[in-house]
Scaffold this motif. Sequence first.
Motif, PDB file in Angstrom:
ATOM      1  N   GLN A 211       0.861  -1.184   0.000  1.00  7.87           N
ATOM      2  CA  GLN A 211       0.000   0.000   0.000  1.00  7.87           C
ATOM      3  C   GLN A 211       0.895   1.230   0.000  1.00  7.87           C
ATOM      4  OE1 GLN A 211      -2.641   0.581   3.451  1.00  7.87           O
ATOM      5  NE2 GLN A 211      -4.176   1.333   2.010  1.00  7.87           N
ATOM      6  N   ASP A 212       0.658   2.147  -0.917  1.00  4.17           N
ATOM      7  CA  ASP A 212       1.507   3.336  -0.966  1.00  4.17           C
ATOM      8  C   ASP A 212       0.784   4.540  -0.388  1.00  4.17           C
ATOM      9  OD1 ASP A 212      -0.220   4.107  -2.983  1.00  4.17           O
ATOM     10  OD2 ASP A 212       1.359   4.831  -4.292  1.00  4.17           O
ATOM     11  N   HIS A 213       1.539   5.597  -0.184  1.00  2.00           N
ATOM     12  CA  HIS A 213       0.999   6.886   0.276  1.00  2.00           C
ATOM     13  C   HIS A 213       1.321   7.883  -0.819  1.00  2.00           C
ATOM     14  CE1 HIS A 213       0.259   5.575   4.460  1.00  2.00           C
ATOM     15  NE2 HIS A 213       1.319   4.822   4.285  1.00  2.00           N
ATOM     16  N   THR A 225       1.796  13.018  -5.372  1.00  2.00           N
ATOM     17  CA  THR A 225       3.175  12.831  -5.818  1.00  2.00           C
ATOM     18  C   THR A 225       3.238  11.490  -6.545  1.00  2.00           C
ATOM     19  OG1 THR A 225       3.916  11.498  -3.947  1.00  2.00           O
ATOM     20  CG2 THR A 225       3.905  13.889  -3.638  1.00  2.00           C
ATOM     21  N   GLY A 226       4.440  11.100  -6.932  1.00  2.00           N
ATOM     22  CA  GLY A 226       4.612   9.751  -7.485  1.00  2.00           C
ATOM     23  C   GLY A 226       4.463   8.671  -6.434  1.00  2.00           C
ATOM     24  N   GLY A 227       4.511   9.040  -5.151  1.00  2.00           N
ATOM     25  CA  GLY A 227       4.449   8.060  -4.055  1.00  2.00           C
ATOM     26  C   GLY A 227       5.516   8.402  -3.029  1.00  2.00           C
ATOM     27  N   LEU A 268       1.021  -6.394 -13.980  1.00  2.00           N
ATOM     28  CA  LEU A 268      -0.170  -5.551 -14.016  1.00  2.00           C
ATOM     29  C   LEU A 268      -0.462  -5.095 -12.590  1.00  2.00           C
ATOM     30  CD1 LEU A 268      -2.503  -4.427 -15.773  1.00  2.00           C
ATOM     31  CD2 LEU A 268      -3.816  -6.459 -15.145  1.00  2.00           C
ATOM     32  N   TYR A 269      -0.625  -3.798 -12.449  1.00  2.00           N
ATOM     33  CA  TYR A 269      -0.851  -3.177 -11.136  1.00  2.00           C
ATOM     34  C   TYR A 269      -2.247  -2.594 -11.193  1.00  2.00           C
ATOM     35  CZ  TYR A 269      -0.044   1.025  -8.065  1.00  2.00           C
ATOM     36  OH  TYR A 269      -0.104   2.052  -7.168  1.00  2.00           O
ATOM     37  N   ALA A 270      -3.162  -3.148 -10.412  1.00  2.00           N
ATOM     38  CA  ALA A 270      -4.536  -2.656 -10.385  1.00  2.00           C
ATOM     39  C   ALA A 270      -4.711  -1.765  -9.162  1.00  2.00           C
ATOM     40  CB  ALA A 270      -5.519  -3.825 -10.316  1.00  2.00           C
ATOM     41  N   TYR A 284      -5.389   1.030 -14.066  1.00  2.00           N
ATOM     42  CA  TYR A 284      -4.359   0.014 -14.261  1.00  2.00           C
ATOM     43  C   TYR A 284      -3.040   0.692 -14.582  1.00  2.00           C
ATOM     44  CZ  TYR A 284      -7.372  -4.125 -14.457  1.00  2.00           C
ATOM     45  OH  TYR A 284      -8.212  -5.156 -14.142  1.00  2.00           O
ATOM     46  N   ASN A 285      -1.976   0.123 -14.024  1.00  2.33           N
ATOM     47  CA  ASN A 285      -0.628   0.454 -14.468  1.00  2.33           C
ATOM     48  C   ASN A 285      -0.054  -0.827 -15.042  1.00  2.33           C
ATOM     49  OD1 ASN A 285      -0.567   3.211 -13.421  1.00  2.33           O
ATOM     50  ND2 ASN A 285      -0.625   2.218 -11.425  1.00  2.33           N
ATOM     51  N   VAL A 286       0.784  -0.681 -16.052  1.00  2.16           N
ATOM     52  CA  VAL A 286       1.279  -1.873 -16.753  1.00  2.16           C
ATOM     53  C   VAL A 286       2.726  -2.149 -16.378  1.00  2.16           C
ATOM     54  CG1 VAL A 286      -0.383  -1.598 -18.614  1.00  2.16           C
ATOM     55  CG2 VAL A 286       1.881  -0.549 -18.836  1.00  2.16           C
ATOM     56  N   ARG A 287       3.071  -1.786 -15.138  1.00  6.18           N
ATOM     57  CA  ARG A 287       4.465  -1.859 -14.651  1.00  6.18           C
ATOM     58  C   ARG A 287       4.387  -1.919 -13.134  1.00  6.18           C
ATOM     59  NH1 ARG A 287       3.754   2.702 -11.689  1.00  6.18           N
ATOM     60  NH2 ARG A 287       2.431   4.197 -12.737  1.00  6.18           N
ATOM     61  N   PHE A 288       5.542  -2.129 -12.509  1.00  4.03           N
ATOM     62  CA  PHE A 288       5.579  -2.127 -11.050  1.00  4.03           C
ATOM     63  C   PHE A 288       5.313  -0.718 -10.521  1.00  4.03           C
ATOM     64  CE2 PHE A 288       8.262  -5.906 -11.691  1.00  4.03           C
ATOM     65  CZ  PHE A 288       7.780  -6.740 -10.704  1.00  4.03           C
ATOM     66  N   GLY A 289       4.656  -0.618  -9.377  1.00  5.50           N
ATOM     67  CA  GLY A 289       4.523   0.658  -8.685  1.00  5.50           C
ATOM     68  C   GLY A 289       5.872   1.083  -8.136  1.00  5.50           C
ATOM     69  N   ASP A 290       6.029   2.379  -8.006  1.00 10.24           N
ATOM     70  CA  ASP A 290       7.221   2.963  -7.411  1.00 10.24           C
ATOM     71  C   ASP A 290       6.715   3.878  -6.305  1.00 10.24           C
ATOM     72  OD1 ASP A 290       9.477   4.421  -6.753  1.00 10.24           O
ATOM     73  OD2 ASP A 290      10.123   4.711  -8.818  1.00 10.24           O
ATOM     74  N   PRO A 291       6.865   3.571  -5.044  1.00  5.07           N
ATOM     75  CA  PRO A 291       7.842   2.699  -4.399  1.00  5.07           C
ATOM     76  C   PRO A 291       7.361   1.303  -4.007  1.00  5.07           C
ATOM     77  CG  PRO A 291       6.842   4.082  -2.726  1.00  5.07           C
ATOM     78  CD  PRO A 291       6.162   4.419  -4.034  1.00  5.07           C
ATOM     79  N   GLU A 292       6.202   0.841  -4.474  1.00  5.55           N
ATOM     80  CA  GLU A 292       5.759  -0.498  -4.073  1.00  5.55           C
ATOM     81  C   GLU A 292       6.809  -1.561  -4.407  1.00  5.55           C
ATOM     82  OE1 GLU A 292       3.948   1.796  -5.548  1.00  5.55           O
ATOM     83  OE2 GLU A 292       1.794   1.570  -5.184  1.00  5.55           O
ATOM     84  N   CYS A 293       7.448  -1.407  -5.555  1.00  4.72           N
ATOM     85  CA  CYS A 293       8.452  -2.384  -6.000  1.00  4.72           C
ATOM     86  C   CYS A 293       9.591  -2.508  -4.977  1.00  4.72           C
ATOM     87  CB  CYS A 293       9.000  -1.930  -7.354  1.00  4.72           C
ATOM     88  SG  CYS A 293      10.110  -3.096  -8.122  1.00  4.72           S
TER      89      CYS A 293
HETATM   90  N1  GLY Z   1       3.071   4.360  -6.422  1.00  2.96           N
HETATM   91  C1  GLY Z   1       2.162   4.636  -7.446  1.00  2.96           C
HETATM   92  C2  GLY Z   1       2.608   4.321  -8.797  1.00  2.96           C
HETATM   93  O1  GLY Z   1       3.664   3.777  -9.028  1.00  2.96           O
HETATM   94  O2  GLY Z   1       1.872   4.605  -9.740  1.00  2.96           O
END
Ligand code: GLY
Length: 425
Positions: A211-213, A225-227, A268-270, A284-293
């Motif tokens: 879970q990101d913020h 922000t981007g996370g 796939l990131y839902a 949907y994102n078609v890549r890893f989340g940043d910073p989830e990865c």
């Molecule tokens: N942390 C959100 C994203 O990568 O889109």
Amino acid sequence: MRVLVIGGGGREHALCWAIANSPLVEKLYCAPGNGGIASVAELVEIGAGDVAGLVAWAAANAVDLVVPGPEAPLVAGLVDAMDAAGVPCFGPSARAARLEGSKAFMKEVADAAGVPTAAWRRFDDAAEARAWAAGRGAPMVVKADGLAAGKGVTVAATLEEAHEAIDDALVAGVFGAAGASVVIEEFLEGEEASVHVLADGRAVLPLATAQDHKTAGEGDTGPNTGGMGCCSPAPAVDPAMEAAILETVVRPTLAELARRGCPFRGVLYAGLMLTPEGPKLLEYNVRFGDPECQAMMARLKSDLVPALVAARDGALRHLDLRWRDEAALCVVMATRGYPGPYPKPTPITGLDEAAADSDTIVFHAGTRRDGERWLSDGGRVLGVTALGGTVAEAQARAYAAVDRIDWAEGFCRRDIGWRAIARER
Ligand code: GLY
Ligand code: AMP
């Protein structure tokens, strides 16, 4: 194997760190990478957006696997171009990457697949969009159709805000071609959650939850922000919730893409809203989340490389991934001013001290080296990531490491993981 990772942020540092640990990998490259990534990969001076340059380099250097981090090259057709050049590349084709590259395409696919998602309409004309918005009334969400570097979404509390967002995109053109159409959707309320899966066109392998913020301010307030940090696992997504998300959202979407002749391969990131009626798809994102990865890679016990190869080759059903039981928490340190304008470069010290504990990793998102000195080189600069028996313990360790870093122009949120920690109590 000779592996090339594409991108230069914290996500790519985490991917490089995991891939460098694989006994299968003889040589690891990263284009363009950053100062921190240079400690695990050889940097290649080609930008992540230069598809032709990346393909030519990968072909000339006998790369066995390409692993793109960001969405832009995927949407621009990197995987298709690598395929045409005979270079194996993890990730979706341009057609499948439209799930992230076009909000309207994503909503169409969701509707065709019967996936629960906010009601929506697409507009190219500002007057029509404004009239429809006025008829519906606030709140509502206005989204630029295309890739807008995370800035194309306005959650409009009032009709004035909605009209402003419509005009920004359709009249002023602030998002360029990405904002030539907008999607206006129903505002959903609830807690946000996400799941990441690997997909190979047929099989699906869920990854650890995270879970990101997204906002810059504590208590999840302030500008997006981007996370700014995240933790894994995400207690909001328990096994029953994860199963519901896979059955009602992810699998029907993947089946619909396969039916359309563009099966999805890659990660796939839902993004979901957990509503009283059940989980609903936000994006949907078609890549890893940043910073989830970063948090996920810190917990991954298995070798990442065979999983990436299996996703590309349609062999995921033979694969299983093991995760540490410990929680991981990543605190993003950014330059003061981010997500607005910020200074660079600025000096950072204490990075070795911060990473001295074996349960702590400092991923670099935007740094460069100047001799022996470390300098900031972006908005999001570091991802201080720690493991712990609980999210609370991982949080304490991560902030202890943050406090060893001496960077006058840096800041971070001090409450990363608060939602998960509240559930632990
Ligand atoms: N942390 C959100 C994203 O990568 O889109
Ligand atoms: P997206 O990039 O589409 O996920 O949108 C970015 C953020 O905007 C999400 O993480 C949510 O916080 C918010 N958002 C997007 N769509 C909606 C919606 N339909 N209702 C409420 N919030 C939304």
